[in-house]
Design an enzyme around this catalytic site. Structure first.
Site, PDB file in Angstrom:
ATOM      1  N   SER A   1       0.813  -1.222   0.000  1.00 33.48           N
ATOM      2  CA  SER A   1       0.000   0.000   0.000  1.00 33.48           C
ATOM      3  C   SER A   1       0.841   1.266   0.000  1.00 33.48           C
ATOM      4  CB  SER A   1      -0.942   0.007   1.206  1.00 33.48           C
ATOM      5  OG  SER A   1      -1.959  -0.943   1.040  1.00 33.48           O
TER       6      SER A   1
ATOM      7  N   GLU B   1     -10.364   6.966   2.319  1.00 39.42           N
ATOM      8  CA  GLU B   1      -9.974   5.567   2.139  1.00 39.42           C
ATOM      9  C   GLU B   1     -10.891   4.614   2.899  1.00 39.42           C
ATOM     10  OE1 GLU B   1      -6.125   2.593   2.583  1.00 39.42           O
ATOM     11  OE2 GLU B   1      -6.580   3.981   4.197  1.00 39.42           O
TER      12      GLU B   1
ATOM     13  N   ASP C   1      -9.142  -4.089   2.412  1.00 45.58           N
ATOM     14  CA  ASP C   1      -7.839  -4.750   2.309  1.00 45.58           C
ATOM     15  C   ASP C   1      -7.610  -5.714   3.463  1.00 45.58           C
ATOM     16  OD1 ASP C   1      -4.855  -4.882   1.545  1.00 45.58           O
ATOM     17  OD2 ASP C   1      -4.755  -4.015   3.554  1.00 45.58           O
TER      18      ASP C   1
ATOM     19  N   HIS D   1      -4.560  -1.743  -5.109  1.00 48.40           N
ATOM     20  CA  HIS D   1      -4.079  -3.064  -5.516  1.00 48.40           C
ATOM     21  C   HIS D   1      -5.160  -4.065  -5.168  1.00 48.40           C
ATOM     22  CE1 HIS D   1      -3.589  -3.686  -1.233  1.00 48.40           C
ATOM     23  NE2 HIS D   1      -2.834  -2.601  -1.179  1.00 48.40           N
TER      24      HIS D   1
END
Length: 438
Positions: free
Chosen positions: A93, A260, A265, A308
């Site tokens: 990240s 965010e 994640d 990602h």
């Protein structure tokens, strides 16, 4: 002339195919997605950059099945972006965030610093130089890798105590998330002298909208996962988004805001499919607030891009041609929380899992959880298999990631991009200068 001819031929073929399909009774169905990201080439006064950490196309597809309809992001899909870092095909990240904040690739673990140690200017810093306000919102610690890259510069993402004061030194106007332990009283006292209002719970957030500058630290560490947050006094991502927009919109010069959804994640790392879907749902609510603001404002560019993929999630799996995402709608706690409710000999596995998932476990599934070294992981494995959500890694993977945009400048994001293109295109949309170094 050859190019024009080629375009005409393609157009004729496309139209002919459509007509033939209709005449032959073909099952031609136009897309149900209203894929019109409010394209116009006007100047963007504001930019809202939403990052669903760890989110890839497989998350988007699974979420659509989980929700039972198109997501708020679907109609804004404009392209994809590549995520590799300077030293690896699979990014972390810190490096991914650095690329999306500075327009430069760096090594995994580094925060807005080049592999050679040079401080890299961020899009937030460039926006501030033109008089715009800025904000950072996250469900992790606000000093975690992704929020950190927009307003700090350190060699290692682990240096969160060094990141915290830099957020204030870089004059970020709104700071909302977790990580209170990285902001000692001495730092917060300095912040108060600089005009910041300091808050620590959900109730204060509503009252804080009149603030000129705001720091909201709602947990010592990260905020609770969305599945477990109802047991806390912590705000949702959408609520933090609303407050940030209320404050930043007071600046006549505009603003840059990064939001965010950090824990999509973390759910991927844990192979907790229900957590991933629930935090994606919470992220989508923040997206809706941002887009509603942009629709009314008409001068705001909204960009959405995961940094990602995490976990290598699959849509379907275990040798079956199916996906049972509806199972996850009944899950009301993370695997971590369920494991914390097991008694010492784990004799209550079946009851606990039934209570929080509505699943009736087989004897084999019960035994798997009872004997597991990590019962939380075993619970997640069982739930994922029931939902037919597969996983290929406990780390990140290097697949390309969807890119969404809405508002003035959204047309710039069409196509397959490098992640380093994203801040450069934002700068182009805002018509501001953006150079490599601070």
């Amino acid at each position: 002339m050859k190019f024009l001819l080629k375009k005409n031929v393609i157009s004729i073929v496309a139209v002919s195919t459509l007509i033939i399909g209709i005449l032959l009774g073909a099952d031609f169905q136009p897309s149900s997605v209203d894929a019109h990201p409010a394209i116009n080439s006007g100047k963007a006064k504001n930019v809202i950059f939403l990052i669903p950490d760890g989110f890839s196309a497989s998350y988007a597809t699974n979420y659509r099945w989980y929700k039972g309809e198109e997501s708020a992001m679907d109609s804004m899909l404009v392209g994809m972006h590549r995520t590799y870092s300077a030293n690896s095909e699979v990014t972390d990240s810190a490096a991914a965030g650095t690329a999306m904040a500075t327009g430069e690739k760096t090594n995994n673990g580094m925060i807005s610093t080049s592999p050679e140690g040079e401080k890299l200017q961020t899009i937030l810093e460039a926006a501030e130089k033109t008089g715009k306000s800025s904000g950072l919102v996250a469900t992790s610690t606000i000093t975690h890798a992704t929020p950190a890259v927009f307003a700090s510069h350190v060699a290692s993402r682990a240096d969160e105590a060094d990141i915290a004061p830099q957020l204030l030194e870089n004059d970020v106007d709104v700071i909302l998330g977790g990580g209170k332990k990285y902001f000692p009283d001495s730092l917060l006292n300095e912040a108060k002298k600089s005009g910041y209002n300091i808050i620590s719970d959900k109730n204060d957030l509503q009252k804080a909208k009149k603030s000129k500058k705001l720091i909201g630290l709602f947990a010592e560490d990260a905020l609770a996962p969305e599945l477990d947050r109802d047991k806390t006094d912590q705000p949702s991502l959408a609520e933090m988004t609303d407050t940030a927009l209320n404050i930043l919109n007071k600046d006549k010069d505009g603003f840059f805001l990064m939001i965010e959804g950090s824990q999509i994640d973390w759910a991927g790392h844990a192979h907790d499919a229900a957590w991933a879907m629930k935090d994606t749902e919470a992220f989508e609510e923040a997206v809706e607030r941002a887009v509603d603001f942009a629709k009314k404002d008409k001068k705001t560019l909204v960009v959405i891009a995961g940094d990602h993929d995490t976990g290598g999630m699959s849509v379907g799996g275990y040798g079956e041609y199916a996906a049972n995402l509806e199972i996850l709608r009944n899950v009301t706690a993370t695997g971590d929380y369920m494991a914390s409710q097991l008694n010492d000999n784990r004799s209550n596995v079946k009851e606990i899992v039934k209570k929080f998932t509505d699943l009736d476990l087989s004897a084999e599934e019960v035994e798997k959880i009872k004997t597991a070294t990590n019962p939380n992981g075993a619970i997640n494995d069982v739930v994922s298999e029931r939902a037919l959500v597969g996983w290929t890694s406990s780390a990140h993977t290097g697949v390309d990631v969807p890119l969404y945009a809405y508002g003035p400048g959204s047309e710039l994001f069409k196509g397959l991009h490098e992640n380093t293109d994203i801040p450069k295109l934002m700068a182009e949309a805002m018509k501001i200068k953006f150079s490599k170094t601070k």
